[in-house]
Write a protein that holds these residues in place. Structure first.
Motif, PDB file in Angstrom:
ATOM      1  N   VAL A   9       0.872  -1.180   0.000  1.00 53.20           N
ATOM      2  CA  VAL A   9       0.000   0.000   0.000  1.00 53.20           C
ATOM      3  C   VAL A   9       0.908   1.229   0.000  1.00 53.20           C
ATOM      4  O   VAL A   9       1.766   1.373   0.868  1.00 53.20           O
ATOM      5  N   LEU A  10       0.725   2.090  -0.988  1.00 51.28           N
ATOM      6  CA  LEU A  10       1.547   3.314  -1.067  1.00 51.28           C
ATOM      7  C   LEU A  10       0.900   4.463  -0.311  1.00 51.28           C
ATOM      8  O   LEU A  10       1.568   5.199   0.403  1.00 51.28           O
ATOM      9  N   ILE A  11      -0.424   4.618  -0.507  1.00 47.12           N
ATOM     10  CA  ILE A  11      -1.154   5.708   0.151  1.00 47.12           C
ATOM     11  C   ILE A  11      -2.442   5.118   0.715  1.00 47.12           C
ATOM     12  O   ILE A  11      -3.260   4.559  -0.027  1.00 47.12           O
ATOM     13  N   SER A  12      -2.610   5.248   2.023  1.00 43.18           N
ATOM     14  CA  SER A  12      -3.751   4.620   2.698  1.00 43.18           C
ATOM     15  C   SER A  12      -5.035   5.409   2.472  1.00 43.18           C
ATOM     16  O   SER A  12      -5.013   6.579   2.059  1.00 43.18           O
ATOM     17  N   GLU A  13      -6.136   4.766   2.789  1.00 41.50           N
ATOM     18  CA  GLU A  13      -7.449   5.404   2.690  1.00 41.50           C
ATOM     19  C   GLU A  13      -7.505   6.680   3.535  1.00 41.50           C
ATOM     20  O   GLU A  13      -8.017   7.714   3.090  1.00 41.50           O
ATOM     21  N   ASP A  14      -6.977   6.619   4.746  1.00 41.27           N
ATOM     22  CA  ASP A  14      -6.980   7.804   5.625  1.00 41.27           C
ATOM     23  C   ASP A  14      -6.172   8.948   5.031  1.00 41.27           C
ATOM     24  O   ASP A  14      -6.577  10.111   5.094  1.00 41.27           O
ATOM     25  N   GLU A  15      -5.019   8.617   4.468  1.00 35.97           N
ATOM     26  CA  GLU A  15      -4.182   9.660   3.854  1.00 35.97           C
ATOM     27  C   GLU A  15      -4.876  10.293   2.648  1.00 35.97           C
ATOM     28  O   GLU A  15      -4.763  11.500   2.423  1.00 35.97           O
ATOM     29  N   LEU A  16      -5.614   9.481   1.888  1.00 36.68           N
ATOM     30  CA  LEU A  16      -6.338  10.003   0.726  1.00 36.68           C
ATOM     31  C   LEU A  16      -7.455  10.943   1.170  1.00 36.68           C
ATOM     32  O   LEU A  16      -7.653  12.012   0.584  1.00 36.68           O
ATOM     33  N   GLN A  17      -8.172  10.547   2.202  1.00 36.56           N
ATOM     34  CA  GLN A  17      -9.258  11.393   2.706  1.00 36.56           C
ATOM     35  C   GLN A  17      -8.712  12.713   3.252  1.00 36.56           C
ATOM     36  O   GLN A  17      -9.276  13.782   3.003  1.00 36.56           O
ATOM     37  N   ALA A  18      -7.609  12.629   3.984  1.00 29.54           N
ATOM     38  CA  ALA A  18      -7.011  13.841   4.558  1.00 29.54           C
ATOM     39  C   ALA A  18      -6.535  14.784   3.450  1.00 29.54           C
ATOM     40  O   ALA A  18      -6.643  16.013   3.567  1.00 29.54           O
ATOM     41  N   LYS A  19      -6.036  14.209   2.371  1.00 30.26           N
ATOM     42  CA  LYS A  19      -5.555  15.046   1.258  1.00 30.26           C
ATOM     43  C   LYS A  19      -6.709  15.747   0.556  1.00 30.26           C
ATOM     44  O   LYS A  19      -6.583  16.906   0.145  1.00 30.26           O
TER      45      LYS A  19
END
Ligand code: PRP
Ligand code: MN
Ligand code: MG
Length: 179
Positions: A9-19
């Motif tokens: 996993v390069l970018i997690s679901e949480d990181e995507l939402q935060a972005k």
């Protein structure tokens, strides 16, 4: 099921939402008092666009274009084809193109030039991912979510042979899947 095909996993679901929240705040400021036309590039941009627009607190309109350059493989063919045009007139509008990734840059260079030629007031690009090592033509996004290394990434809109777009995170595919 799908997860078995993912190496990491390069970018997690949480990181995507935060972005999406972070970029939405920036765009809310930058488009205050304007009525931008948000142009999603099908199909890859759909999950990012859906999350991003909910975080932009401004009047905006939404339209879509279909462009294709990959034709099912893991590397770009070099040819960009316009398959579906906008329904909305571009003249005088503030255009915000939403993309999932800039790789060679061919898709976005083609689109940015096309929309500028149609006398848009402004043309800006927001891309979730930027893969600078892939660049063949010179184009940069105005807003970038994450830089990614030169690996084949899938998920959250990005596909391999039309699959994996529905993964909720960005991952690297196992080599055995695409070899
Ligand atoms: C992918 C991706 C970008 C483009 C980036 O789309 O979604 O639109 O390629 O590559 P480039 O910078 O090398 O032009 P694709 O053509 O695969 O269509 P899709 O969005 O339907 O997957
Ligand atoms: Mn695309
Ligand atoms: Mg694709």
């Amino acid at each position: 099921m799908l997860e078995q095909d993912i190496k990491k996993v390069l970018i997690s679901e949480d990181e995507l939402q935060a972005k999406a929240v972070e970029l939405g705040e920036v765009l809310t400021n930058d488009y205050a008092g304007k009525n931008p036309l948000v142009v999603g590039i099908l199909k890859g941009s759909v999950p990012f666009l859906a999350d991003l627009i909910k975080r932009i607190d401004a009047h905006l309109e939404m339209d879509f274009m279909v462009v294709s350059s990959y034709h099912g493989g893991t590397s770009s063919s070099g040819e960009v084809k316009l398959i579906k045009d906008l329904d909305t007139s571009v003249e005088g509008r503030d255009i915000l193109i939403v993309e999932d990734i800039i790789d060679t840059g061919r898709t976005l260079k083609y689109l940015a030039e096309l929309l500028e030629h149609r006398k848009a007031n402004s043309v800006k690009i927001v891309t979730l991912l930027d893969k600078p090592e892939g660049r063949v033509v010179e184009i940069d996004a105005d807003y970038v979510g994450f830089q990614v290394p030169n690996e084949f990434v899938v998920g959250y809109g990005l596909d391999f042979d039309e699959n994996y777009r529905n993964l909720p995170y960005i991952g690297v595919l196992k080599e055995e899947i695409y070899q």
